[in-house]
Enzyme design. Structure first.
Site, PDB file in Angstrom:
ATOM      1  N   ARG A 138       0.813  -1.223   0.000  1.00  0.00           N
ATOM      2  CA  ARG A 138       0.000   0.000   0.000  1.00  0.00           C
ATOM      3  C   ARG A 138       0.843   1.268   0.000  1.00  0.00           C
ATOM      4  O   ARG A 138       0.352   2.348  -0.313  1.00  0.00           O
ATOM      5  CB  ARG A 138      -0.915   0.027   1.230  1.00  0.00           C
ATOM      6  N   GLN A 165      10.278  26.373  14.887  1.00  0.00           N
ATOM      7  CA  GLN A 165       9.844  26.796  13.559  1.00  0.00           C
ATOM      8  C   GLN A 165      10.078  25.662  12.580  1.00  0.00           C
ATOM      9  O   GLN A 165      11.109  24.990  12.634  1.00  0.00           O
ATOM     10  CB  GLN A 165      10.661  28.033  13.148  1.00  0.00           C
ATOM     11  N   ASP A 166       9.110  25.423  11.698  1.00  0.00           N
ATOM     12  CA  ASP A 166       9.250  24.465  10.592  1.00  0.00           C
ATOM     13  C   ASP A 166       9.236  25.249   9.292  1.00  0.00           C
ATOM     14  O   ASP A 166       8.421  26.171   9.119  1.00  0.00           O
ATOM     15  CB  ASP A 166       8.085  23.465  10.561  1.00  0.00           C
ATOM     16  N   ASN A 167      10.145  24.894   8.382  1.00  0.00           N
ATOM     17  CA  ASN A 167      10.237  25.566   7.081  1.00  0.00           C
ATOM     18  C   ASN A 167      10.171  24.535   5.967  1.00  0.00           C
ATOM     19  O   ASN A 167      10.584  23.388   6.148  1.00  0.00           O
ATOM     20  CB  ASN A 167      11.564  26.331   6.981  1.00  0.00           C
ATOM     21  N   HIS A 217      25.085  26.218   7.040  1.00  0.00           N
ATOM     22  CA  HIS A 217      24.337  25.140   6.398  1.00  0.00           C
ATOM     23  C   HIS A 217      23.993  25.518   4.964  1.00  0.00           C
ATOM     24  O   HIS A 217      23.703  26.667   4.659  1.00  0.00           O
ATOM     25  CB  HIS A 217      23.041  24.883   7.181  1.00  0.00           C
ATOM     26  N   HIS A 257      24.436  29.357   5.098  1.00  0.00           N
ATOM     27  CA  HIS A 257      23.788  30.307   5.986  1.00  0.00           C
ATOM     28  C   HIS A 257      23.968  29.941   7.459  1.00  0.00           C
ATOM     29  O   HIS A 257      23.997  28.762   7.810  1.00  0.00           O
ATOM     30  CB  HIS A 257      22.284  30.362   5.702  1.00  0.00           C
ATOM     31  N   LYS A 303      19.370  22.894  13.169  1.00  0.00           N
ATOM     32  CA  LYS A 303      18.425  22.519  12.117  1.00  0.00           C
ATOM     33  C   LYS A 303      18.377  21.006  11.964  1.00  0.00           C
ATOM     34  O   LYS A 303      19.417  20.353  11.875  1.00  0.00           O
ATOM     35  CB  LYS A 303      18.834  23.135  10.777  1.00  0.00           C
ATOM     36  N   ARG A 322      21.452  26.629  -2.039  1.00  0.00           N
ATOM     37  CA  ARG A 322      21.066  27.571  -0.983  1.00  0.00           C
ATOM     38  C   ARG A 322      22.108  27.464   0.136  1.00  0.00           C
ATOM     39  O   ARG A 322      22.307  26.403   0.687  1.00  0.00           O
ATOM     40  CB  ARG A 322      19.669  27.256  -0.457  1.00  0.00           C
ATOM     41  N   LYS A 351      21.601  37.131  -2.590  1.00  0.00           N
ATOM     42  CA  LYS A 351      22.223  37.104  -1.263  1.00  0.00           C
ATOM     43  C   LYS A 351      23.367  36.093  -1.218  1.00  0.00           C
ATOM     44  O   LYS A 351      24.437  36.377  -0.686  1.00  0.00           O
ATOM     45  CB  LYS A 351      21.165  36.769  -0.222  1.00  0.00           C
ATOM     46  N   ASP A 352      23.149  34.919  -1.789  1.00  0.00           N
ATOM     47  CA  ASP A 352      24.177  33.885  -1.741  1.00  0.00           C
ATOM     48  C   ASP A 352      25.363  34.207  -2.646  1.00  0.00           C
ATOM     49  O   ASP A 352      26.480  33.779  -2.372  1.00  0.00           O
ATOM     50  CB  ASP A 352      23.583  32.526  -2.090  1.00  0.00           C
ATOM     51  N   GLU A 390      21.597  37.080  10.141  1.00  0.00           N
ATOM     52  CA  GLU A 390      22.028  36.044   9.198  1.00  0.00           C
ATOM     53  C   GLU A 390      23.321  36.458   8.493  1.00  0.00           C
ATOM     54  O   GLU A 390      23.520  37.614   8.157  1.00  0.00           O
ATOM     55  CB  GLU A 390      20.943  35.777   8.150  1.00  0.00           C
ATOM     56  N   TYR A 422      12.718  21.646   7.103  1.00  0.00           N
ATOM     57  CA  TYR A 422      13.631  21.716   8.239  1.00  0.00           C
ATOM     58  C   TYR A 422      12.973  22.361   9.446  1.00  0.00           C
ATOM     59  O   TYR A 422      12.168  23.267   9.329  1.00  0.00           O
ATOM     60  CB  TYR A 422      14.952  22.384   7.903  1.00  0.00           C
TER      61      TYR A 422
END
Length: 181
Positions: free
Chosen positions: A23, A47-49, A118, A62, A71, A59, A167-168, A142, A131
């Protein structure tokens, strides 16, 4: 849940038990008591993202100097190569990195403690990346390290030029970055 230490002992790979049959499957993606028992860590996630990115999107790297975030990351669709870099100046592993492939097939999670930068790159056509964080996002705190800083020498397991945010693209080399003492 199986826990594997990486070459940097504080960074962990977690492999949940997956129960499957004709299943489909079931897995417990997070249980605070089990996480505490298998890792020895007593953390509160606040917090969940969820991000979705296409192939070649990178990405990172950071971190937050104040309100540093631990994280717990995973992929629910697709595949990424996920990386943690120790940015604690007084650590014996300062400037070292570890990485792991996270995918919908292996269901692995990666624990990135506070004090680490990360980042990840998407290896599949697209990926949904989830995350949990131990502190709230604080953009004013940041910082970003160059994804390709030769002093760190990350093997991203990806050929070609990644797609980066503005930004990166402005990430600093580790030698010029503000880091944790």
């Amino acid at each position: 849940m199986k826990v594997t230490q990486t070459a940097i002992p504080e960074v962990l790979v977690l492999e949940p038990k997956v129960f499957g049959d004709s299943r489909g499957f079931f897995l417990e993606s997070f249980n605070a008591r089990t996480f505490r028992e298998v890792t020895g860590l007593d953390v509160d996630f606040v917090q969940d993202n969820h991000s979705r990115s296409g192939r070649g999107v990178l990405r990172g790297l950071h971190y937050q100097l104040q309100q540093p975030q631990g994280k717990l990351v995973r992929v629910v669709r697709g595949a990424v190569y996920d990386v943690a870099v120790d940015v604690r100046r007084n650590s014996p592993t300062f400037g070292k990195w570890v990485g792991a492939e996270l995918s919908e097939d292996n269901n692995c999670q990666f624990w990135v403690p506070p004090g680490f930068a990360h980042g990840f790159v998407v290896l599949s056509e697209s990926a949904d990346f989830l995350y949990k964080t131990t502190d709230y996002y604080a953009p004013q705190h940041e910082r970003c390290i160059m994804w390709n800083d030769p002093a760190i020498g990350i093997d991203w397991h990806f050929d070609g030029e990644p797609l980066l945010s503005a930004k990166d693209k402005e990430g600093k080399p580790l030698a010029a970055a503000e880091v944790f003492d």
